[in-house]
Write a protein that holds these residues in place. Structure first.
Motif, PDB file in Angstrom:
ATOM      1  N   VAL A   1       0.832  -1.200   0.000  1.00 25.29           N
ATOM      2  CA  VAL A   1       0.000   0.000   0.000  1.00 25.29           C
ATOM      3  C   VAL A   1       0.866   1.249   0.000  1.00 25.29           C
ATOM      4  N   ASN A   2       1.966   1.222   0.742  1.00 25.68           N
ATOM      5  CA  ASN A   2       2.834   2.396   0.796  1.00 25.68           C
ATOM      6  C   ASN A   2       3.460   2.687  -0.562  1.00 25.68           C
ATOM      7  N   GLU A   3       3.834   1.643  -1.293  1.00 22.66           N
ATOM      8  CA  GLU A   3       4.422   1.867  -2.612  1.00 22.66           C
ATOM      9  C   GLU A   3       3.412   2.521  -3.550  1.00 22.66           C
ATOM     10  N   ILE A   4       2.142   2.135  -3.426  1.00 21.86           N
ATOM     11  CA  ILE A   4       1.119   2.670  -4.324  1.00 21.86           C
ATOM     12  C   ILE A   4       0.696   4.076  -3.920  1.00 21.86           C
ATOM     13  N   PHE A   5       0.381   4.268  -2.636  1.00 20.27           N
ATOM     14  CA  PHE A   5      -0.257   5.505  -2.196  1.00 20.27           C
ATOM     15  C   PHE A   5       0.645   6.413  -1.366  1.00 20.27           C
ATOM     16  N   GLY A   6       1.811   5.920  -0.972  1.00 27.24           N
ATOM     17  CA  GLY A   6       2.648   6.688  -0.061  1.00 27.24           C
ATOM     18  C   GLY A   6       3.467   7.779  -0.707  1.00 27.24           C
ATOM     19  N   HIS A   7       3.306   7.958  -2.000  1.00 24.00           N
ATOM     20  CA  HIS A   7       4.070   8.975  -2.719  1.00 24.00           C
ATOM     21  C   HIS A   7       3.142   9.654  -3.717  1.00 24.00           C
TER      22      HIS A   7
ATOM     23  N   GLY B   1      -4.828   3.636 -12.974  1.00 25.50           N
ATOM     24  CA  GLY B   1      -3.912   4.250 -12.031  1.00 25.50           C
ATOM     25  C   GLY B   1      -3.807   3.505 -10.720  1.00 25.50           C
ATOM     26  N   LYS B   2      -3.786   4.244  -9.622  1.00 26.11           N
ATOM     27  CA  LYS B   2      -3.505   3.642  -8.322  1.00 26.11           C
ATOM     28  C   LYS B   2      -4.559   2.642  -7.881  1.00 26.11           C
ATOM     29  N   ARG B   3      -5.810   2.867  -8.252  1.00 29.05           N
ATOM     30  CA  ARG B   3      -6.823   1.885  -7.894  1.00 29.05           C
ATOM     31  C   ARG B   3      -6.609   0.571  -8.659  1.00 29.05           C
ATOM     32  N   PHE B   4      -6.088   0.662  -9.871  1.00 34.18           N
ATOM     33  CA  PHE B   4      -5.742  -0.550 -10.623  1.00 34.18           C
ATOM     34  C   PHE B   4      -4.630  -1.302  -9.906  1.00 34.18           C
ATOM     35  N   TYR B   5      -3.628  -0.569  -9.402  1.00 26.53           N
ATOM     36  CA  TYR B   5      -2.546  -1.216  -8.647  1.00 26.53           C
ATOM     37  C   TYR B   5      -3.090  -1.858  -7.366  1.00 26.53           C
ATOM     38  N   PHE B   6      -4.062  -1.182  -6.733  1.00 23.32           N
ATOM     39  CA  PHE B   6      -4.619  -1.750  -5.497  1.00 23.32           C
ATOM     40  C   PHE B   6      -5.354  -3.050  -5.794  1.00 23.32           C
ATOM     41  N   ASP B   7      -6.043  -3.128  -6.910  1.00 29.59           N
ATOM     42  CA  ASP B   7      -6.657  -4.399  -7.302  1.00 29.59           C
ATOM     43  C   ASP B   7      -5.584  -5.474  -7.491  1.00 29.59           C
ATOM     44  N   GLN B   8      -4.456  -5.081  -8.082  1.00 28.82           N
ATOM     45  CA  GLN B   8      -3.357  -6.027  -8.248  1.00 28.82           C
ATOM     46  C   GLN B   8      -2.845  -6.508  -6.886  1.00 28.82           C
ATOM     47  N   LEU B   9      -2.759  -5.570  -5.935  1.00 28.57           N
ATOM     48  CA  LEU B   9      -2.335  -5.930  -4.581  1.00 28.57           C
ATOM     49  C   LEU B   9      -3.324  -6.916  -3.960  1.00 28.57           C
ATOM     50  N   LEU B  10      -4.624  -6.662  -4.126  1.00 20.52           N
ATOM     51  CA  LEU B  10      -5.624  -7.582  -3.579  1.00 20.52           C
ATOM     52  C   LEU B  10      -5.481  -8.968  -4.192  1.00 20.52           C
ATOM     53  N   ALA B  11      -5.196  -9.024  -5.490  1.00 14.67           N
ATOM     54  CA  ALA B  11      -4.997 -10.328  -6.135  1.00 14.67           C
ATOM     55  C   ALA B  11      -3.776 -11.032  -5.573  1.00 14.67           C
ATOM     56  N   GLU B  12      -2.719 -10.270  -5.309  1.00 13.52           N
ATOM     57  CA  GLU B  12      -1.531 -10.876  -4.709  1.00 13.52           C
ATOM     58  C   GLU B  12      -1.819 -11.401  -3.306  1.00 13.52           C
ATOM     59  N   HIS B  13      -2.786 -10.809  -2.643  1.00 16.53           N
ATOM     60  CA  HIS B  13      -3.198 -11.290  -1.321  1.00 16.53           C
ATOM     61  C   HIS B  13      -4.214 -12.425  -1.409  1.00 16.53           C
ATOM     62  N   GLY B  14      -4.507 -12.874  -2.622  1.00 24.66           N
ATOM     63  CA  GLY B  14      -5.356 -14.038  -2.798  1.00 24.66           C
ATOM     64  C   GLY B  14      -6.810 -13.760  -3.093  1.00 24.66           C
ATOM     65  N   TYR B  15      -7.178 -12.477  -3.342  1.00 23.32           N
ATOM     66  CA  TYR B  15      -8.561 -12.132  -3.608  1.00 23.32           C
ATOM     67  C   TYR B  15      -8.819 -12.023  -5.107  1.00 23.32           C
TER      68      TYR B  15
ATOM     69  N   PRO C   1      -0.666  11.530   0.507  1.00 24.49           N
ATOM     70  CA  PRO C   1      -0.011  10.230   0.711  1.00 24.49           C
ATOM     71  C   PRO C   1      -0.263   9.618   2.085  1.00 24.49           C
ATOM     72  N   ASP C   2      -0.173  10.404   3.149  1.00 24.68           N
ATOM     73  CA  ASP C   2      -0.333   9.843   4.493  1.00 24.68           C
ATOM     74  C   ASP C   2      -1.737   9.273   4.693  1.00 24.68           C
ATOM     75  N   ASP C   3      -2.735  10.068   4.333  1.00 31.33           N
ATOM     76  CA  ASP C   3      -4.115   9.643   4.563  1.00 31.33           C
ATOM     77  C   ASP C   3      -4.501   8.490   3.650  1.00 31.33           C
ATOM     78  N   GLN C   4      -4.092   8.541   2.386  1.00 21.96           N
ATOM     79  CA  GLN C   4      -4.463   7.450   1.488  1.00 21.96           C
ATOM     80  C   GLN C   4      -3.750   6.155   1.854  1.00 21.96           C
ATOM     81  N   THR C   5      -2.521   6.258   2.323  1.00 22.06           N
ATOM     82  CA  THR C   5      -1.833   5.045   2.780  1.00 22.06           C
ATOM     83  C   THR C   5      -2.564   4.434   3.966  1.00 22.06           C
ATOM     84  N   MET C   6      -2.961   5.261   4.920  1.00 20.98           N
ATOM     85  CA  MET C   6      -3.713   4.770   6.069  1.00 20.98           C
ATOM     86  C   MET C   6      -5.041   4.167   5.622  1.00 20.98           C
ATOM     87  N   LEU C   7      -5.726   4.845   4.713  1.00 18.47           N
ATOM     88  CA  LEU C   7      -7.040   4.402   4.271  1.00 18.47           C
ATOM     89  C   LEU C   7      -6.968   3.027   3.608  1.00 18.47           C
ATOM     90  N   TYR C   8      -6.084   2.878   2.642  1.00 18.28           N
ATOM     91  CA  TYR C   8      -6.046   1.614   1.902  1.00 18.28           C
ATOM     92  C   TYR C   8      -5.456   0.478   2.732  1.00 18.28           C
TER      93      TYR C   8
END
Length: 763
Positions: free
Chosen positions: A38-44, A544-558, A727-734
């Motif tokens: 999440v930090n890589e996606i939203f932390g910057h 964009g970042k929401r697409f990456y977050f979907d990729q992260l969810l898939a890596e977590h098995g979803y 970045p701080d708030d979105q990292t916390m949120l996701y």
């Protein structure tokens, strides 16, 4: 709750998740060497693939396209040359670009597309406006001089008079003019002191729900200004509280809710040298009806568009500013409602264009009138410029000399957005872009060359300079900006879906992202729809970042599922108007029918481990789903409207009417009234500074959960608006979203019968 900026997490921050491209582009073929975080996606700030040029603006002569690049320089290019050249160095405008700004002003400048600079009519000067300071820069030498200060960090709306001799802007709810050379003090054209009177300003509800970006306009001869005066005195107030200071502060927002008085509006004309305002009389219901658009037909005649409070009557008036005589020249009606198609584009001295879905899809219509006597007769429908089983998104440019029109549409595939051109008489129609995906062009006023930003689901943006070509190739585009490859990750391509709605007839589009693993019932499924009107989230474009977050969810098995249900946009009038007086049941029925189909098609999905999440209308949809089905173990609702009486008048009444006319639907479609039926584990997320969906929605809903003894999780983001940016708030949120699903969905579910799509409470 309307929609559109790319920098927004709300109703416009939804990913486009449909694949019309068979092959994954080489830029995304990097070998994975570490998982997404999440930090890589939203932390910057910015995107790992780079930040394409935004805020592109053409000089009035149509020769130079400009923007502020990643270095902070104002750069420009002149097609066919595709090498951007520095026009004003960052060190000369750094103090303007880096000015400290409250969260709400920053959000409004981004959400409502308020530019950092505007061109002077001579195409030789640029006026910067980023924090209330007005600086005029000369492009020849890159030097600037401050000519005024509006004292407003967003919404001061500066403009040049057409002859370039004056600059106008808003200050303390009044309209001012200033000489560009600063040779004379500013002149106030209006001088009201009542804070509820806005002279030329735009209030929140017109900004958000009617897409109004300006409420004053210069006459073509630069002698007068027509402006709207909004009186908000009768509009109820909502307290936006900042709890960060030791002594909390409160800002009172004028916010009409369903059934409340709307702002009273009227149009006035004032001379550029000052003097009394001449008020224009147009027959509207004061405190109810709207004026979405207005402007000048010629130096003596105004056009004014009126919209009835029930959104079923949209009329165009011509008014002689000297005599005060007015005439309704175009009358339009819809048995349910008009969508967001209020723009009127005048061409030359005798015709104009409108968008209308009167034939079932949004198309371009050309109307004509007598230029010698515009009020003499009704406007005549000349022709429907183009037609077919598709929607036009926007009219982008018109060249009166060549009678050529450029527009965006989804002709051929509702998931695409392509650039087309056509003659005003309907002949010589061409699709200019042939690469699929979605195109977002920026044209000069009279068309010709343009800058095109192209992307698709699996292709991050490319920006090209485009010029007219030959008959066989009507446009030639040369890319000058490319996205960078994604390093260290292997992108999983979503699988496109064609499904059937709950009516067993209508085709729905969607996509599913599947992680590796094929054991039966081994993969939990997260449903992530938007669901509401005005948005089409399955368009083939880069997410964009929401697409990456979907990729992260898939890596977590979803597995992640996105489907556009009936009631959403881009598929014609009947498809969207399913939402009319029906804000939940048909949308939910379509999603459940889609889930049943997907579970049957992909046996590796676990029907006992289903989750749901969404933002804004999608957040409300989450609460509706978890209260109208026992299928979902976990849900995340971001910035939800929990009671439609809590949302604004314009948006809500467009679809549900007045509460007094349809109390039953208001009750049944509001999540707060089904809170005691909530199943599964809910997480609610919200910014405390949200001036769009107020956090009173959370408070009222949570009170019902407490009364019912239902546990909940809740996270607020201090001072953040509807977008919860940074970045701080979105990292916390996701991280909270991921943690919620890992806690309540990833673990094995208890053995229960497989869920089925429950019938909604109403058809």
């Amino acid at each position: 709750m309307h929609r559109k900026t790319r920098r927004n997490i709300g109703s416009r921050f939804l990913p486009a998740l449909i694949a019309s491209i068979a092959l994954v582009p080489s830029t995304l073929h990097a070998q994975a060497d570490h998982p997404w975080t999440v930090n890589e996606i939203f932390g910057h700030p910015g995107d790992p693939t780079g930040n394409p040029p935004e805020g592109i603006s053409w000089s009035p002569d149509g020769k130079l396209a400009t923007w502020i690049d990643d270095n902070g320089d104002l750069v420009g290019l002149q097609p066919p040359d595709t090498t951007p050249k520095k026009l004003i160095a960052y060190n000369k405008i750094a103090s303007l670009l880096n000015a400290a700004m409250p969260e709400r002003d920053r959000d409004h400048r981004a959400r409502y597309d308020q530019p950092d600079y505007i061109w002077a009519p001579d195409s030789q000067h640029i006026l910067f406006d980023t924090n209330g300071q007005l600086w005029l820069y000369t492009l020849k030498n890159g030097t600037g001089v401050q000519i005024g200060n509006s004292g407003v960090m967003s919404g001061d709306d500066p403009k040049f008079s057409p002859n370039g001799q004056l600059v106008s802007y808003l200050h303390e709810n009044n309209l001012y003019i200033q000489r560009p050379d600063g040779s004379a003090p500013p002149l106030a054209l209006t001088n009201t002191t009542d804070p509820t009177l806005l002279n030329g300003g735009v209030d929140w509800v017109y900004l958000e729900e009617l897409d109004v970006r300006s409420n004053y306009f210069w006459s073509p001869d630069s002698r007068e200004i027509a402006y709207m005066q909004m009186n908000e005195g009768a509009v109820p107030q909502y307290p936006l509280v900042d709890w960060i200071p030791v002594h909390a502060t409160v800002e009172q927002q004028r916010y009409p809710q369903p059934g409340d008085p709307n702002p009273t509006v009227r149009i006035g004309v004032v001379g550029a040298g000052g003097g009394n305002t001449r008020w224009i009389k147009v027959p509207i219901e004061i405190g109810n009806d709207y004026i979405p658009r207005f402007g000048w037909v010629n130096p003596r005649v105004l056009w004014i568009e009126t919209l009835s409070r029930n959104h079923q009557h949209l009329d165009l008036w011509f008014v002689d500013t000297r005599s005060g005589e007015g005439r309704r020249v175009l009358e339009q009606s819809d048995s349910k409602y008009f969508t967001m198609t209020y723009d009127v584009k005048f061409i030359g001295d005798h015709q104009f264009l409108i968008l209308s879905w009167r034939d079932g899809h949004t198309h371009i219509y050309r109307c004509s009138f007598n230029p010698a006597n515009p009020l003499g007769n009704l406007a005549q429908l000349t022709n429907e410029v183009e037609t077919g089983d598709y929607d036009v998104f926007s009219i982008n440019a018109v060249d009166d000399a060549t009678q050529t029109l450029w527009y965006l549409s989804n002709q051929g595939d509702s998931r695409l957005q392509q650039i087309w051109s056509v003659q005003l008489d309907g002949s010589n129609k061409h699709q200019l872009t042939q690469t699929g995906g979605s195109h977002d062009p920026v044209f000069p006023d009279h068309g010709g060359s343009f800058i095109d930003t192209y992307s698709s689901l699996l292709s991050p943006p490319t920006v090209a300079a485009c010029i007219a070509g030959s008959a066989s190739a009507p446009v030639v585009c040369t890319p000058f900006w490319h996205s960078k490859p994604i390093q260290g990750h292997k992108i999983i391509a979503p699988e496109p879906l064609e499904l059937t709605a709950a009516d067993k007839t209508t085709k729905l589009y969607g996509a599913i992202l599947l992680p590796s693993g094929a054991a039966p019932h081994s993969i939990p499924l997260i449903v992530n729809p938007y669901g509401g009107p005005g948005v089409d989230s399955t368009r083939d474009r880069w997410g964009g970042k929401r697409f990456y977050f979907d990729q992260l969810l898939a890596e977590h098995g979803y597995a992640v599922l996105h489907v556009d249900n009936r009631g959403m946009a881009g598929r014609g009038r009947d498809f969207e108007q399913v939402a009319y007086h029906n804000f939940g049941p048909p949308q939910f029925a379509d999603q459940m029918a889609s889930i049943d189909k997907v579970l049957a098609q992909y046996p590796q999905l676990d029907p006992h481990r289903l989750g749901w999440w969404g933002w804004s209308w999608g957040g409300s949809f989450t609460l509706f789903a978890l209260s109208h089905s026992n299928s979902f173990l976990a849900g995340v609702a971001g910035a939800p409207v929990t009671d439609w009486r809590d949302y604004d008048s314009i948006y809500t009444e467009r679809y549900l009417g007045l509460p007094s006319d349809d109390a039953q639907n208001y009750h049944d479609d509001s999540d707060v009234n089904a809170a005691n039926d909530l199943k599964g584990h809910i997480l609610i997320l919200h910014g405390t500074g949200d001036d769009n969906v107020h956090i009173e929605n959370d408070t009222q809903y949570i009170q019902k959960l407490i009364e019912a003894g239902i546990p909940y999780d809740y996270n607020i983001y201090p001072r953040k608006t509807h977008s919860v940016s940074g970045p701080d708030d979105q990292t916390m949120l996701y991280n909270k979203v991921l943690q919620h699903f890992d806690t309540y969905l990833k673990a094995s579910a208890p053995a229960t019968p497989a869920p089925t799509a429950a019938e909604p409470p109403r058809p």
